[in-house]
Design a protein around this motif. Structure first.
Motif, mmCIF file in Angstrom:
data_model
loop_
_atom_site.group_PDB
_atom_site.id
_atom_site.type_symbol
_atom_site.label_atom_id
_atom_site.label_comp_id
_atom_site.label_asym_id
_atom_site.label_seq_id
_atom_site.Cartn_x
_atom_site.Cartn_y
_atom_site.Cartn_z
ATOM 1 N N ASP A 317 -32.087 -15.771 23.097
ATOM 2 C CA ASP A 317 -32.134 -15.825 21.628
ATOM 3 C C ASP A 317 -30.792 -16.243 21.033
ATOM 4 O OD1 ASP A 317 -34.712 -14.929 21.623
ATOM 5 O OD2 ASP A 317 -34.143 -12.793 21.439
ATOM 6 N N GLY A 318 -30.836 -17.037 19.981
ATOM 7 C CA GLY A 318 -29.626 -17.373 19.215
ATOM 8 C C GLY A 318 -28.729 -18.407 19.871
ATOM 9 N N LEU A 319 -29.196 -18.970 21.002
ATOM 10 C CA LEU A 319 -28.285 -19.871 21.726
ATOM 11 C C LEU A 319 -28.139 -21.230 21.031
ATOM 12 C CD1 LEU A 319 -29.381 -18.709 25.250
ATOM 13 C CD2 LEU A 319 -27.181 -18.294 24.148
ATOM 14 N N GLU A 320 -29.186 -21.657 20.333
ATOM 15 C CA GLU A 320 -29.058 -22.914 19.577
ATOM 16 C C GLU A 320 -28.065 -22.734 18.431
ATOM 17 O OE1 GLU A 320 -30.162 -26.047 20.309
ATOM 18 O OE2 GLU A 320 -30.693 -25.007 22.154
ATOM 19 N N GLU A 321 -28.103 -21.549 17.779
ATOM 20 C CA GLU A 321 -27.146 -21.255 16.696
ATOM 21 C C GLU A 321 -25.729 -21.237 17.253
ATOM 22 O OE1 GLU A 321 -29.984 -19.794 17.163
ATOM 23 O OE2 GLU A 321 -31.040 -19.591 15.259
ATOM 24 N N LEU A 322 -25.603 -20.736 18.464
ATOM 25 C CA LEU A 322 -24.289 -20.712 19.126
ATOM 26 C C LEU A 322 -23.781 -22.149 19.318
ATOM 27 C CD1 LEU A 322 -22.478 -18.581 21.069
ATOM 28 C CD2 LEU A 322 -23.432 -20.082 22.777
ATOM 29 N N CYS A 323 -24.673 -23.034 19.760
ATOM 30 C CA CYS A 323 -24.281 -24.433 19.963
ATOM 31 C C CYS A 323 -23.982 -25.100 18.614
ATOM 32 C CB CYS A 323 -25.368 -25.193 20.709
ATOM 33 S SG CYS A 323 -25.568 -24.600 22.398
ATOM 34 N N ASP A 324 -24.763 -24.739 17.560
ATOM 35 C CA ASP A 324 -24.476 -25.265 16.213
ATOM 36 C C ASP A 324 -23.058 -24.882 15.800
ATOM 37 O OD1 ASP A 324 -27.000 -26.253 15.909
ATOM 38 O OD2 ASP A 324 -27.755 -24.575 14.697
ATOM 39 N N ALA A 325 -22.736 -23.589 16.005
ATOM 40 C CA ALA A 325 -21.421 -23.081 15.597
ATOM 41 C C ALA A 325 -20.313 -23.808 16.364
ATOM 42 C CB ALA A 325 -21.331 -21.582 15.852
ATOM 43 N N PHE A 326 -20.606 -24.083 17.624
ATOM 44 C CA PHE A 326 -19.612 -24.783 18.450
ATOM 45 C C PHE A 326 -19.394 -26.203 17.925
ATOM 46 C CE2 PHE A 326 -18.624 -27.555 22.075
ATOM 47 C CZ PHE A 326 -17.419 -26.988 22.452
ATOM 48 N N GLU A 327 -20.505 -26.878 17.664
ATOM 49 C CA GLU A 327 -20.442 -28.260 17.176
ATOM 50 C C GLU A 327 -19.648 -28.322 15.868
ATOM 51 O OE1 GLU A 327 -23.635 -31.911 16.887
ATOM 52 O OE2 GLU A 327 -24.284 -29.894 16.434
ATOM 53 N N GLU A 328 -19.924 -27.362 15.010
ATOM 54 C CA GLU A 328 -19.247 -27.305 13.714
ATOM 55 C C GLU A 328 -17.750 -27.027 13.903
ATOM 56 O OE1 GLU A 328 -21.522 -25.064 10.741
ATOM 57 O OE2 GLU A 328 -19.550 -24.379 10.083
ATOM 58 N N ALA A 329 -17.447 -26.144 14.843
ATOM 59 C CA ALA A 329 -16.037 -25.822 15.101
ATOM 60 C C ALA A 329 -15.290 -27.055 15.597
ATOM 61 C CB ALA A 329 -15.937 -24.693 16.123
ATOM 62 N N VAL A 330 -15.977 -27.880 16.380
ATOM 63 C CA VAL A 330 -15.304 -29.057 16.955
ATOM 64 C C VAL A 330 -15.137 -30.173 15.921
ATOM 65 C CG1 VAL A 330 -15.485 -30.895 18.680
ATOM 66 C CG2 VAL A 330 -16.056 -28.550 19.300
ATOM 67 N N TRP A 331 -16.208 -30.498 15.259
ATOM 68 C CA TRP A 331 -16.134 -31.659 14.354
ATOM 69 C C TRP A 331 -15.775 -31.294 12.919
ATOM 70 C CZ3 TRP A 331 -15.293 -35.088 17.584
ATOM 71 C CH2 TRP A 331 -16.113 -35.376 18.657
ATOM 72 N N GLY A 332 -15.846 -30.018 12.607
ATOM 73 C CA GLY A 332 -15.578 -29.628 11.221
ATOM 74 C C GLY A 332 -16.808 -29.899 10.379
ATOM 75 N N MET A 333 -16.755 -29.481 9.142
ATOM 76 C CA MET A 333 -17.920 -29.577 8.271
ATOM 77 C C MET A 333 -18.185 -31.001 7.806
ATOM 78 S SD MET A 333 -19.253 -26.633 7.918
ATOM 79 C CE MET A 333 -20.097 -26.460 6.341
ATOM 80 N N ASP A 334 -17.108 -31.735 7.481
ATOM 81 C CA ASP A 334 -17.324 -33.024 6.821
ATOM 82 C C ASP A 334 -17.499 -34.194 7.785
ATOM 83 O OD1 ASP A 334 -13.872 -33.002 5.644
ATOM 84 O OD2 ASP A 334 -14.771 -32.643 7.584
ATOM 85 N N GLU A 335 -16.741 -34.165 8.877
ATOM 86 C CA GLU A 335 -16.775 -35.328 9.765
ATOM 87 C C GLU A 335 -17.659 -35.051 10.973
ATOM 88 O OE1 GLU A 335 -15.552 -38.922 11.199
ATOM 89 O OE2 GLU A 335 -13.705 -38.055 10.455
ATOM 90 N N ARG A 336 -18.859 -35.595 10.958
ATOM 91 C CA ARG A 336 -19.738 -35.426 12.104
ATOM 92 C C ARG A 336 -19.332 -36.446 13.158
ATOM 93 N NH1 ARG A 336 -23.561 -31.539 12.628
ATOM 94 N NH2 ARG A 336 -24.941 -33.048 13.548
ATOM 95 N N GLY A 337 -18.918 -35.906 14.299
ATOM 96 C CA GLY A 337 -18.414 -36.796 15.355
ATOM 97 C C GLY A 337 -19.429 -37.809 15.809
ATOM 98 N N ASN A 338 -20.724 -37.435 15.775
ATOM 99 C CA ASN A 338 -21.690 -38.375 16.349
ATOM 100 C C ASN A 338 -21.959 -39.581 15.472
ATOM 101 O OD1 ASN A 338 -22.389 -35.955 15.298
ATOM 102 N ND2 ASN A 338 -24.373 -35.806 16.295
ATOM 103 N N GLU A 339 -21.395 -39.577 14.276
ATOM 104 C CA GLU A 339 -21.537 -40.783 13.472
ATOM 105 C C GLU A 339 -20.317 -41.686 13.654
ATOM 106 O OE1 GLU A 339 -22.220 -39.013 9.689
ATOM 107 O OE2 GLU A 339 -24.032 -38.104 10.502
ATOM 108 N N ALA A 340 -19.400 -41.235 14.499
ATOM 109 C CA ALA A 340 -18.153 -41.964 14.675
ATOM 110 C C ALA A 340 -18.389 -43.302 15.368
ATOM 111 C CB ALA A 340 -17.205 -41.132 15.496
#
Ligand code: GDP
Length: 409
Positions: A317-340
């Protein structure tokens, strides 16, 4: 005989040794200059698979007096020298080969295609224009008829471009070297369980690239297309067994160096004192309340001053939210790395930072009508951009870049 073959053609034949014994049946591809990877005449042998066959064919070729093994990066170096690609594209070849995740591969591929080179070229042209404007003010100081009064603004526009390129350096660093991530927490909090979950998520292809020493306690995984270097603190503990002090010092070192820390907390104990104690790392911590399956329905957990997720590794349970939090921590709120689309490397960033400084000074000098000084600064900035794309060659830089390639490319 060169006249007998056409470029982009393939011929079939046998490779025979000195006593005419057939070593292998091969296909030979012909590329005639300048239409080849290096821009020179090239042939490629396609022999049967297996190490022994390829080795025998290679040994036979190397026994010819005019044959030798290519140096690392020699093919790409020749392509660069022959004007087939610039230095930024040459670097992309190595990066494409080294890439171990989709995003890094896409960015390297666009870089090879010339996207980043065009951005540098555009910037360079802009600066050359500003330089000519500056110089015209020196040559004809009295006739200020056609002068572009917006010169400082023009240079400021170039500074914006430089900053945009520099902003991508962090992303490049992440994609090339991975995010250093530590799983911390008290014994029994569920660190190993989380590690095992993440290892099963997507195992990274671990490449053995010269110059990138990976720690023995480290595991490579890819989370949401982000390469991650996961530090196994369970391993740290084991190592600490013998010489406790060194183990603890190493834990501190890993926490200090980490870019993201998953801090595992046992929700059934409801205690986060250990996390709160490590104030110095709070800016990169994701607090992970684990074992939430053991909580009473309306149980309330203490509020924490960091990003917090609730999971149960055991129940998934909650592991997708954990990955979301990780992704957000890495790329920050404004700059989504995958659009780079692009990411400059450390070499580009060092040179670009100098360009940024030079342009800042040039703006001030232009405003003070010190055009002679501004012209020197613009010249140096243009030269730096030349170092990036290879228009201004530097033997040491070239040696350093191409020596990092694997043999044969
Ligand atoms: P570590 O010492 O921090 O590495 O913790 P472990 O991953 O070894 O887990 C310690 C114990 O907690 C093991 O018995 C796990 O099965 C158990 N555990 C881990 N995650 C959960 C969870 O989400 N819920 C429950 N109920 N038990 C868990």
């Amino acid at each position: 005989n060169k006249g007998e073959v056409k470029g982009y053609s393939i011929k079939y034949g046998n490779i025979v040794d000195s006593s005419n014994e057939v070593i292998d049946e091969v296909l030979v591809s012909f590329f005639i200059a300048p239409k080849s990877y290096t821009g020179e005449d090239m042939i490629e042998f396609q022999c049967h698979g297996g190490a022994k066959v390829a080795r025998s064919v290679l040994d036979l070729l190397l026994a010819q007096p005019e044959c030798r093994l290519a140096e690392p990066g020699e093919f790409t170096f020749r392509a660069f020298v022959n004007g087939k690609m610039d230095l930024v594209q040459s670097e992309a070849v190595a990066e494409l080969i080294e890439s171990d995740n989709e995003m890094a591969m896409k960015i390297a591929s666009r870089q090879l295609d010339g996207l980043l080179s065009r951005l540098f070229k555009d910037l360079r042209e802009k600066l050359i224009f500003c330089l000519s404007e500056c110089e015209s003010r020196l040559d004809f100081p009295e006739e200020n008829l056609d002068w572009d009064e917006e010169l400082p603004e023009k240079i400021a526009g170039a500074v914006q471009q430089v900053r945009k390129l520099l902003d991508s350096a962090g992303r490049g660093e992440i994609l090339r070297n991975g995010v250093k991530t530590v799983i911390a927490g008290k014994p029994n909090a569920g660190k190993s369980s989380l590690l095992n979950f993440l290892l099963g998520y997507e195992r990274a292809i671990v490449t053995d690239i010269a110059g990138t020493t990976r720690d023995s306690l480290e595991e490579s995984v890819v989370i949401r297309d982000i390469p991650v270097r996961l530090i196994d603190t369970a391993g740290l503990r084991e190592n600490a067994g013998e010489i406790e002090k060194i183990g603890i010092e190493r834990s501190y070192k890993y926490l200090d160096e980490a870019q993201v820390v998953f801090w595992m907390l046992d929700a059934s104990a409801g205690d986060a004192a250990d996390l709160l104690e490590y104030k110095s790392v709070h800016n990169k911590v994701i607090a992970v309340w684990n074992k939430c399956d053991l909580l009473e329905k309306n149980a309330v957990l203490p509020e924490l001053p960091v990003k917090t997720v609730k999971i149960s590794v055991l129940h998934g349970d909650g592991l997708e939210e954990l990955c979301d939090a990780f992704e957000e921590a890495v790329w920050g709120m404004d700059e989504r790395g995958n659009e780079a689309e692009f990411a400059v490397n450390a070499r580009h960033a060092t040179l670009l930072k100098e360009v940024e400084g030079l342009l800042g000074e040039a703006i001030i000098n232009c405003m003070g009508h010190e055009f002679e000084l501004a012209a020197v600064q613009l010249q140096l900035a243009v030269r730096n951009l030349g170092f990036i794309t290879g228009e201004t060659a530097d033997v040491d830089i070239l040696g350093e870049i191409f020596s990092r390639f694997c043999i044969g490319k």
